[in-house]
Design a protein around this motif. Sequence first.
Motif, PDB file in Angstrom:
ATOM      1  N   UNK A   1       0.934  -1.137   0.035  1.00  7.61           N
ATOM      2  CA  UNK A   1      -0.020  -0.055  -0.123  1.00  7.61           C
ATOM      3  C   UNK A   1       0.780   1.267   0.240  1.00  7.61           C
ATOM      4  N   UNK A   2       1.836   1.215   0.819  1.00  6.22           N
ATOM      5  CA  UNK A   2       2.987   2.590   0.848  1.00  6.22           C
ATOM      6  C   UNK A   2       3.524   2.674  -0.479  1.00  6.22           C
ATOM      7  N   UNK A   3       3.601   1.599  -1.147  1.00  6.41           N
ATOM      8  CA  UNK A   3       4.441   1.803  -2.535  1.00  6.41           C
ATOM      9  C   UNK A   3       3.235   2.185  -3.547  1.00  6.41           C
ATOM     10  N   UNK A   4       2.233   1.606  -3.638  1.00  5.19           N
ATOM     11  CA  UNK A   4       1.153   2.012  -4.475  1.00  5.19           C
ATOM     12  C   UNK A   4       0.822   3.269  -4.172  1.00  5.19           C
ATOM     13  N   UNK A   5       0.730   3.828  -2.973  1.00  2.14           N
ATOM     14  CA  UNK A   5       0.270   5.328  -2.845  1.00  2.14           C
ATOM     15  C   UNK A   5       1.311   6.274  -3.514  1.00  2.14           C
ATOM     16  N   UNK A   6       2.632   5.735  -3.346  1.00  2.00           N
ATOM     17  CA  UNK A   6       3.457   6.664  -3.942  1.00  2.00           C
ATOM     18  C   UNK A   6       3.443   6.726  -5.456  1.00  2.00           C
TER      19      UNK A   6
END
Length: 423
Positions: A167-172
Amino acid sequence: MQINENINIDFDAIPIEKFWNTGDVKENKMHRIHSYPAKFPAFITSKAIDYAKNYGSNVDWIADMFCGCGTTAYEATRNGKNFWGSDINPVATLIAKTKSQIYKDTNLIRYYNSILLNYGNISITQNDLEKINERIKYWFNKEQIVELLKLKISIYESIPIKSKYLNFFLTAFSNILKPTSMWLTKSIKPQVDPNKKPAKVLNAFSKQFNIMRIANLENDIHKKSQVKIENINFLNKKTRKPFVDLIVTSPPYVTSYEYADLHQLSTLWLDFVNDYKSLREGTIGSLYHNSDFIKDAKVLNKTGEEIVFKLYNQDKRKAKSTAKYFVDMQKTIKKSFDMLNNNGIALFVIGNTEYKGVRINNAKHLVESMLNVGFKDIEITKRKISNKILTPYRDKNGKFTTDKNSRKVYAEEFIVTGKKKNG
Ligand SMILES: C[S@@+](CC[C@H](N)C(=O)[O-])C[C@H]1O[C@@H](n2cnc3c(N)ncnc32)[C@H](O)[C@@H]1O
């Protein structure tokens, strides 16, 4: 100002209460990891907790049914409270979930490096490009599409599917889509900027990663807080018994933002939907609804009826979508009441608008709806929207501007609170 039964007061004359204007401390950087329209200031939640405490209400669970990018969620957990939230927009719940977690810095760096490493080994074929959604091709140059596709594949290859780091990297990834596309920067209306030089994907990703990494380093949310965020239409939520003590929310305004349209780059790239327009239907305040005007008009409360009637003479389509909006808001207020424990408090942040000379008094409609479902001790005050957060002026393209000759949107908004008292 306390309201008990008589709602025929002059809402414009309600004085501004400085308490709600500004926060005492700087907002955490986590609030700025992803852009989101109509985000509200972070301090509202801590002030609402203080307000509930003064009232003698014990706050354990906080809810925001329109949680957007998770402003209330984040602040609730920073204050050691549990949080339940919902949003119909999958991009909103992705960001809100990302913000409600703490990440180990060493893991972030490890995953970032493996994403870059895998990226270099991925090649995109003509066949891959043919499968790309036509709408994506409308917004992006071929070079950016190839790079974004490689990055997306690499993120999924580098991080386990159930990991919170995904989720962190998809948000990025989601937050670099506007700068790497031809989308007119900062516009609230989706439009191509023919003169734009889109950012290079890996440069934008590295900048975004650093912003999010630094934000995470100062992250001070309570690990023990429970957080539940659902990607649902709140109007379909089944509440069997009350479960929250404090609601802090800012409902959508009528036909102000088309959330589905504004997030189309993310919803398409992240495969949330094939057609971004499908998300408009359940979105409260959207101009595009298949609603039955006659049926809606029959259930409107008095304030809603008066406003819709005035609008009908100016613009039938607008009147129809406003009727639908008011009906949805009435249902929202009823459901909010049902969710609250005894002695629970609901706090709504809402603004009034104007359309072709017709005052759309959302605050009055809200107060009437609250009285109708049984809220007690309703208090209404006003706060000033700081220019730093949102200038009230928009130019002809819908971009925010400080030019006072431009169209004025909102400079103030109301804080409306109500209590649930069983006996
Ligand atoms: C004013 S914004 C809330 C912003 C939020 N306070 C923040 O700081 O990010 C209103 C939100 O309501 C959501 N929304 C609209 N209709 C909805 C529905 N039927 N169910 C759940 N969420 C909905 C929109 O997607 C939008 O994120």
